[in-house]
Motif scaffolding. Structure first.
Motif, PDB file in Angstrom:
ATOM      1  N   THR A  21       0.812  -1.218   0.000  1.00  0.00           N
ATOM      2  CA  THR A  21       0.000   0.000   0.000  1.00  0.00           C
ATOM      3  C   THR A  21       0.847   1.271   0.000  1.00  0.00           C
ATOM      4  N   LEU A  22       2.132   1.166   0.351  1.00  0.00           N
ATOM      5  CA  LEU A  22       3.027   2.331   0.324  1.00  0.00           C
ATOM      6  C   LEU A  22       3.991   2.295  -0.864  1.00  0.00           C
ATOM      7  N   ASN A  23       3.841   1.305  -1.748  1.00  0.00           N
ATOM      8  CA  ASN A  23       4.711   1.186  -2.916  1.00  0.00           C
ATOM      9  C   ASN A  23       4.694   2.467  -3.749  1.00  0.00           C
ATOM     10  N   GLY A  24       5.880   2.986  -4.069  1.00  0.00           N
ATOM     11  CA  GLY A  24       5.986   4.163  -4.925  1.00  0.00           C
ATOM     12  C   GLY A  24       5.831   5.491  -4.212  1.00  0.00           C
ATOM     13  N   THR A  25       5.632   5.481  -2.907  1.00  0.00           N
ATOM     14  CA  THR A  25       5.512   6.737  -2.178  1.00  0.00           C
ATOM     15  C   THR A  25       6.894   7.229  -1.743  1.00  0.00           C
ATOM     16  N   ILE A  30      18.605   9.958  15.690  1.00  0.00           N
ATOM     17  CA  ILE A  30      17.853   8.887  15.039  1.00  0.00           C
ATOM     18  C   ILE A  30      18.068   8.975  13.530  1.00  0.00           C
ATOM     19  N   GLN A  31      18.325   7.816  12.898  1.00  0.00           N
ATOM     20  CA  GLN A  31      18.483   7.710  11.445  1.00  0.00           C
ATOM     21  C   GLN A  31      17.536   6.611  10.953  1.00  0.00           C
ATOM     22  N   VAL A  32      17.044   6.733   9.732  1.00  0.00           N
ATOM     23  CA  VAL A  32      16.265   5.681   9.083  1.00  0.00           C
ATOM     24  C   VAL A  32      17.059   5.233   7.869  1.00  0.00           C
ATOM     25  N   ARG A  33      17.308   3.929   7.790  1.00  0.00           N
ATOM     26  CA  ARG A  33      18.054   3.366   6.654  1.00  0.00           C
ATOM     27  C   ARG A  33      17.130   2.473   5.838  1.00  0.00           C
ATOM     28  N   ARG A  34      17.298   2.547   4.520  1.00  0.00           N
ATOM     29  CA  ARG A  34      16.506   1.717   3.603  1.00  0.00           C
ATOM     30  C   ARG A  34      17.416   0.696   2.959  1.00  0.00           C
ATOM     31  N   THR A  35      16.989  -0.575   3.001  1.00  0.00           N
ATOM     32  CA  THR A  35      17.713  -1.638   2.310  1.00  0.00           C
ATOM     33  C   THR A  35      16.828  -2.160   1.193  1.00  0.00           C
ATOM     34  N   ARG A  36      17.381  -2.146  -0.026  1.00  0.00           N
ATOM     35  CA  ARG A  36      16.700  -2.654  -1.214  1.00  0.00           C
ATOM     36  C   ARG A  36      17.686  -3.602  -1.879  1.00  0.00           C
ATOM     37  N   GLY A  37      17.382  -4.893  -1.855  1.00  0.00           N
ATOM     38  CA  GLY A  37      18.340  -5.877  -2.347  1.00  0.00           C
ATOM     39  C   GLY A  37      19.555  -5.899  -1.431  1.00  0.00           C
ATOM     40  N   VAL A  38      20.717  -5.609  -2.004  1.00  0.00           N
ATOM     41  CA  VAL A  38      21.948  -5.597  -1.199  1.00  0.00           C
ATOM     42  C   VAL A  38      22.446  -4.179  -0.937  1.00  0.00           C
ATOM     43  N   VAL A  92      10.209   4.626  -1.575  1.00  0.00           N
ATOM     44  CA  VAL A  92      10.109   3.260  -1.064  1.00  0.00           C
ATOM     45  C   VAL A  92       9.321   2.397  -2.029  1.00  0.00           C
ATOM     46  N   LEU A  93       9.687   1.120  -2.062  1.00  0.00           N
ATOM     47  CA  LEU A  93       9.003   0.118  -2.869  1.00  0.00           C
ATOM     48  C   LEU A  93       8.560  -1.021  -1.964  1.00  0.00           C
ATOM     49  N   THR A  94       7.579  -1.779  -2.414  1.00  0.00           N
ATOM     50  CA  THR A  94       7.114  -2.939  -1.664  1.00  0.00           C
ATOM     51  C   THR A  94       8.294  -3.819  -1.271  1.00  0.00           C
ATOM     52  N   ASP A  95       8.325  -4.224  -0.028  1.00  0.00           N
ATOM     53  CA  ASP A  95       9.329  -5.111   0.557  1.00  0.00           C
ATOM     54  C   ASP A  95      10.681  -4.462   0.822  1.00  0.00           C
ATOM     55  N   ASP A  96      10.815  -3.135   0.597  1.00  0.00           N
ATOM     56  CA  ASP A  96      12.021  -2.466   1.092  1.00  0.00           C
ATOM     57  C   ASP A  96      12.058  -2.684   2.602  1.00  0.00           C
ATOM     58  N   LEU A  97      13.245  -2.748   3.146  1.00  0.00           N
ATOM     59  CA  LEU A  97      13.415  -2.939   4.577  1.00  0.00           C
ATOM     60  C   LEU A  97      13.952  -1.652   5.183  1.00  0.00           C
ATOM     61  N   LEU A  98      13.212  -1.068   6.132  1.00  0.00           N
ATOM     62  CA  LEU A  98      13.661   0.129   6.825  1.00  0.00           C
ATOM     63  C   LEU A  98      14.205  -0.278   8.187  1.00  0.00           C
TER      64      LEU A  98
END
Length: 140
Positions: free
Chosen positions: A49-53, A73-81, A112-118
């Motif tokens: 539901t948040l894909n592409g936002t 505080i930091q937010v990190r996004r992991t997409r693949g490797v 963000v994309l579906t299944d990205d890991l924050l």
């Protein structure tokens, strides 16, 4: 450490391909806020539901203030490797305060994309650690 996640999505008719916006709230109900560094912090998977936002706001606060030096505080996004910081300037809760503190979004890494890991990390911690941590991550 206890972790309560309250994830909600609001279809506001704007935003990415999902056509909406939403927020994810991470509440770390701890005696002392641990220093999450790199991959050691709480993780949140982005729902479809948040894909592409885009990340539009990160706000952090504690329940009881820490003292001597800021807690950041930091937010990190992991997409693949690939892992990137989503904030160009961390949310910094000043010594002796409970916030809220708002980070500065890195426009090059805000999508963000579906299944990205924050991952929520705490790169620096007050000498006398704060108690309880609430982080709200908003998308639009």
């Amino acid at each position: 450490m206890g972790l309560i996640l309250n994830a909600s999505t609001i279809n506001a008719g704007s935003g990415g391909s999902a056509g909406g916006a939403g927020s994810i709230e991470a509440v770390m109900a701890t005696v002392d806020v641990p220093a999450f560094v790199d991959a050691d912090g709480p993780k949140i998977t982005i729902p479809s539901t948040l894909n592409g936002t885009n990340l539009v706001r990160v706000s952090a606060r504690t329940i009881v203030a820490g003292t001597t030096n800021a807690t950041t505080i930091q937010v990190r996004r992991t997409r693949g490797v690939t892992t990137v910081d989503m904030l160009s300037t961390v949310a910094s809760i000043a010594s002796g305060t409970t916030g809220p503190a708002v980070g500065v979004i890195d426009a090059a890494n805000d999508d963000v994309l579906t299944d990205d890991l924050l991952t929520i990390t705490v790169p620096s911690l007050s000498t006398t650690a704060p108690k309880g941590l609430v982080v709200v991550i908003e998308f639009g």
